[in-house]
Each structure stands twice: as structure tokens, then as C-alpha cells.
Write a protein that holds these residues in place. Structure first.
Motif, short mmCIF file in Angstrom:
data_model
loop_
_atom_site.label_atom_id
_atom_site.label_comp_id
_atom_site.label_asym_id
_atom_site.label_seq_id
_atom_site.Cartn_x
_atom_site.Cartn_y
_atom_site.Cartn_z
N ALA A 128 0.83 -1.20 0.00
CA ALA A 128 0.00 0.00 0.00
C ALA A 128 0.86 1.26 0.00
N TRP A 129 2.08 1.15 0.56
CA TRP A 129 2.95 2.33 0.59
C TRP A 129 3.39 2.73 -0.81
N GLY A 130 3.30 1.80 -1.75
CA GLY A 130 3.65 2.14 -3.12
C GLY A 130 2.56 2.92 -3.82
N ARG B 38 5.68 -12.05 0.06
CA ARG B 38 4.37 -12.67 -0.12
C ARG B 38 4.43 -13.55 -1.36
N PRO B 39 4.01 -14.81 -1.25
CA PRO B 39 3.99 -15.67 -2.44
C PRO B 39 2.86 -15.24 -3.38
N ASP C 5 8.55 -6.52 -2.47
CA ASP C 5 7.35 -5.89 -1.91
C ASP C 5 6.30 -5.61 -2.97
N ALA C 6 6.44 -6.22 -4.13
CA ALA C 6 5.48 -6.01 -5.21
C ALA C 6 4.09 -6.50 -4.79
N ASP C 7 3.07 -5.76 -5.20
CA ASP C 7 1.69 -6.16 -4.94
C ASP C 7 1.23 -6.99 -6.15
N THR C 8 1.60 -8.27 -6.15
CA THR C 8 1.37 -9.11 -7.32
C THR C 8 -0.11 -9.27 -7.65
N GLU C 9 -0.98 -9.23 -6.65
CA GLU C 9 -2.41 -9.36 -6.92
C GLU C 9 -2.93 -8.12 -7.65
N PRO D 136 3.29 -16.88 -12.80
CA PRO D 136 2.60 -16.17 -11.72
C PRO D 136 3.63 -15.60 -10.74
N GLY D 137 3.26 -14.54 -10.08
CA GLY D 137 4.21 -13.93 -9.14
C GLY D 137 5.30 -13.17 -9.84
N VAL D 138 4.98 -12.52 -10.97
CA VAL D 138 5.98 -11.79 -11.73
C VAL D 138 6.58 -10.67 -10.87
#
Length: 488
Positions: A78-80, A205-206, A284-288, A308-310
Motif C-alpha cells: 500500500a505504501w507504493g 508474499r507468495p 514488496d510487489a503487490d502481485t495481486e 505467476p508472481g511476476v
């Protein structure tokens, strides 16, 4: 930060790892805050309060759980998405070992200190100082539990030049002293000290496509500086007076990277190593959130099912990567890497690691001042571009301190020999800007083409409007969709 209590409740009750680091649960009756994946018996809903960040929970007077250890939680995605100014401030704070005054930080960002404080209160619910103290105390706790470093060294590694101040801040947040935490440290995971190996852990996060990350980085490793050996990433580095080597391996069953750092010299390095590696591997990427946007494009959706999980491979150092991007203009990855290796061999510094192996450091801008770059296999024009870029870095015309994308492109394209492709590619990987998009890239145009015809850059830009603010991830997926790439 706005949180949906219903979603938070469902996530914590399910101990859903996809929400690890997205929010924290504070128990009103105990004053303890936890990660959503905490193995302890979940408290009743009426007894909990949700916070968007560990810093916010700590600032509210809650103390971190010693069982699920919020200090190890992945960074909040969320900080991004907060104000650009706040994001730039956070990145600047994390890039420095010591604390910086709000006035100094605001001046670097071109805003008033009063305005910066208001932005932090609005978007994060805490002051810049509270964020700095909470993050550094959490990092110190991690070192206390996971390593055998002396407490005085840990205080210094976490950015405190005063042991008294470190003890005071730590006790305020953890309600116990560093010495008490050290006595409680679980045996088995900690090892190392200055001058030997120190092991730290980077949670994520996976899913994380580690093989794809290593394949991308492995094709671009710089001889003497980096290497990928099986599932291990290794590189040499220098931070302050510390010179060393780090090795990274994925511990997939625990959703974390294990990092071994060894070296010697003055200065503190571990906090900056932690931050640089999180950006290098985009932990810390928000993959979703990224997938939710990119899955709407059929071509990208197909590639996302395969990967998945790029993650967006970043860079250890923005200046280092900028030079490599300039070297890679209009030539293959292999050729650019070869020339970069010659640059290191001529202008870099070498040292011998603890195993007796020679390691090389990529040259700094200061070391390259006045270099002519002849004999590296460059054209005269390209060598002149490198000289101009080094000079612009030294005199401040090029600023790596988290500029906005448009401002960054304006800075570097003002220099001779640097066009839009190079500016966006440096922004994409060197500065980890998620919306950077090198629209004229040959691989991107081939991936977006049809009937054997390449797409036009204008067509790529129009289609990419639907991918904002994650165009850099889309570019990566387009490259992956090709059987082989030929771009740096």
C-alpha cells in the motif's frame, strides 16, 4: 490508510499469506500487534484494531508480537500507492543509514517540512520520525534474534549512532531492552559477526517466480561482480567502508530469501543490503494488484499463467545500471555485458574475499571522473555519452534521489546520446519505477505485432495506457513471451 475490516477479518482468520504485510492486527486487551499469519489463537473481532503498517501500530503504543514477528513481514504494498512525495520520502529515508531531519528531507523533495508532515499524517497516520524509528527498531529486533552480532554493532547497523538513544527507542516500541531480547533469542538461526558471515532473512508474499528472476539476471551477470550459480545469486559490493560479498538463495517453503553477507571494513551495511536486495528482487510487489490490471489483456494474461508472481528485476545501484543501459543501446545483451565487463576490469577496484577469491567492484561516478572510455569497444559517440552522463551525475544535473518518471526522463534525455528508450529502461530497472515503459523497444514491438509485422511505438503506447500504473511489468511479460530476447 483505509482498511476494509471485513477483508482483514477474513484474511487473519484464514491466516492467508497473500495478506502478510498488508495490514497488522492489534489486540486491545494485550496491546500486542501481529501479522495476519500469526499462529496464535485469533482474538475475537470486537477486541482487535487494524493498522496498515507496523510503524502505525507501534506509534499507537502497541508492541510487536514475539511469535509471528512483525519485524520479518514483507513491506506493505500500500505504501507504493500513497502520495508520490511520500513514496519518494520513504525511499530516501531507507537509502540512508542515519536519520535525517524532516527539514532536510523536505528540502531534498522541494516541499516545506510542514507540508511533508501533513502528507505523512494523511497517508500513513504517523510522522516521518515515527516511521524511521519503528522501521529501524524492527530491523534491529531481527538482527537481535537472527544473528550473534554484538548489541552495539546492531545499534549502528540499524542507524543509531548513540547506544543510549537506540535502547530508548527500542524499549519504547518493544517494551523490553535489547539485552532482554538477546537473552530470549531462539537458538539455531543466528550466526556471524563483523568480519565473518552474517545471515539475514528477507520475507515476501507468495508467489515468487525465483527461477524466472534468476534466469533474467543470470543472462546479464557481470564477470567478477555478479554470478548466478544454480539457484544462488552472488555479488560483490561496497557500502561506506564495508567491502564484501553476498549470496542469496530462496527458501520457498518459508517464503523468504536467505542472505549471507561476509566482508570487513568500517561502517554499517546490513540495513542498506536489506533495502537494496528488496528492490533488486522486487520483494514488496503487490502481485495481486498487478495481475488484476494485466490479466485484462489476453496476451499478458497468457504469460501470467505461465509466470505467476511476476517481479520486476531491479538493480543493486542506479548509477551502475544507468551506465550499463547506456552501453546496451542498440546492441545485444551479450555484447553489452562484455563491454561492461571491460569497463569494470579497467576502472573498477578489486579485493580478495575470505575464501581467497578475487572480487571486483563496479566503479563509482567519482572513480570514473575524467575517464575517456576508449578501447572498450565503444563508438566515439557512445564514449562521449558516458562521459557526459558521469559528469552530469557528479554535478547534480542527473539526480537518482527518487525523481518522478517524467522528471527523470527530462533530466537524462537532455544529455547527448540518450533517448527515450534509455531513459525509460533506466527508470524501469535502475530506479524500479513500475510505470516506466520503453515503447520503442524492439522486443516489445515484436511481441505486440501481428502477421509477422512489428507494432509501431505509438500503437504500443496506446495499448499500454490500459496497463497503468504497471507498464514496466507488462514490458517484462512481453519480453518473456518471446522465445528469445535481444535487448539489454
Amino acid at each position: 490508510m483505509r482498511l476494509d475490516p471485513a477483508i482483514c477479518s477474513s484474511a487473519r482468520l484464514a491466516r492467508d499469506r497473500r495478506f502478510d504485510g498488508r495490514f497488522f492486527t492489534a489486540v486491545k486487551t494485550t496491546g500486542i500487534f501481529c501479522r495476519p499469519i500469526c499462529p496464535a489463537r485469533p482474538p475475537l473481532e470486537r477486541n482487535v484494531t487494524y493498522y496498515g503498517t507496523a510503524a502505525e501500530a507501534a506509534n499507537a503504543g502497541c508492541r510487536p508480537c514475539l511469535r509471528c514477528r512483525p519485524d520479518s513481514a514483507p513491506g506493505s504494498p500500500a505504501w507504493g500507492l500513497v502520495s508520490t512525495t511520500v513514496q519518494r520520502a520513504l525511499n530516501l529515508m531507507r537509502s540512508e543509514r542515519e536519520a535525517e531531519s524532516v527539514e532536510s528531507l523536505a528540502a531534498r523533495l522541494g516541499v516545506s517540512s510542514r507540508y511533508l508532515r501533513r502528507l505523512f499524517a494523511e497517508h500513513l497516520g504517523v510522522s516521518p520520525l515515527a516511521v524511521w524509528q519503528a522501521e529501524r527498531a524492527l530491523f534491529a529486533f531481527r538482527l537481535l534474534r537472527d544473528t550473534s552480532l554484538p548489541i552495539a554493532d546492531i545499534a549502528f547497523e540499524a542507524g543509531f549512532n548513540s547506544l543510549r538513544r537506540f535502547n530508548g527507542v527500542f524499549k519504547q516500541i518493544y517494551h523490553r531492552t535489547p539485552s532482554e531480547v538477546r537473552r530470549e533469542r531462539a537458538a539455531g538461526e543466528g550466526s556471524g559477526s563483523r568480519g565473518a558471515r552474517t545471515r539475514i532473512y528477507l520475507d515476501y508474499r507468495p508467489p515468487l517466480d525465483w527461477p524466472q528472476l534468476l534466469a533474467f539476471l543470470g543472462a546479464r551477470t557481470l564477470a567478477g561482480v555478479e554470478r548466478v550459480d544454480g539457484d544462488v545469486y552472488q555479488r560483490s559490493f561496497a557500502l561506506d567502508q564495508f567491502r564484501g560479498v553476498l549470496r542469496v538463495v530462496n527458501q520457498a517453503e518459508r517464503n523468504r530469501l536467505v542472505v549471507e553477507v561476509e566482508g570487513e571494513g568500517g561502517g554499517a551495511a546490513l540495513y542498506q543490503v536489506n533495502q537494496r536486495l528488496r528492490r533488486l528482487f522486487d520483494l514488496d510487489a503487490d502481485t495481486e494488484a498487478i495481475s488484476a490490471v494485466l490479466l485484462q489483456d489476453p496476451l499478458l494474461a497468457k504469460q501470467l499463467t505461465l509466470s505467476p508472481g511476476v517481479r520486476l528485476p531491479g538493480a543493486w545501484d542506479p548509477f551502475e545500471y544507468a551506465l550499463r543501459a547506456i552501453l546496451g543501446q542498440q546492441i545485444s545483451v551479450a555484447a553489452a555485458t562484455t563491454i561492461a565487463g571491460r569497463l569494470v576490469a579497467r576502472y573498477g577496484e578489486s579485493f580478495v574475499d575470505s575464501a581467497g577469491n578475487e572480487q571486483w567492484l563496479f566503479p563509482t561516478a567519482q572513480r570514473l571522473e575524467g575517464a575517456d572510455f576508449t578501447g572498450l569497444g565503444l563508438t566515439r559517440t557512445r564514449a562521449q555519452t558516458l562521459r557526459e552522463f558521469v559528469a552530469a551525475t557528479l554535478d547534480g544535473r542527473v539526480n537518482f534521489a527518487e525523481p518522478e518518471l517524467d522528471e527523470w526522463c527530462r533530466q537524462v534525455t537532455a544529455l547527448p546520446g540518450i533517448g527515450d528508450w534509455t531513459a525509460h529502461y533506466i527508470a524501469m530497472r535502475g530506479l524500479s519505477m513500475p510505470d516506466a515503459f520503453p515503447a520503442s523497444d524492439l522486443g516489445i514491438l515484436q511481441a505486440l505485432g501481428s502477421g509477422g509485422e512489428k507494432a509501431k511505438p505509438k500503437q504500443a503506447l496506446v495499448r499500454a495506457e490500459n496497463w497503468r500504473p504497471w507498464r514496466a511489468y507488462a514490458a517484462l511479460l512481453l519480453w518473456q513471451s518471446l522465445k528469445s530476447g535481444d535487448r539489454q
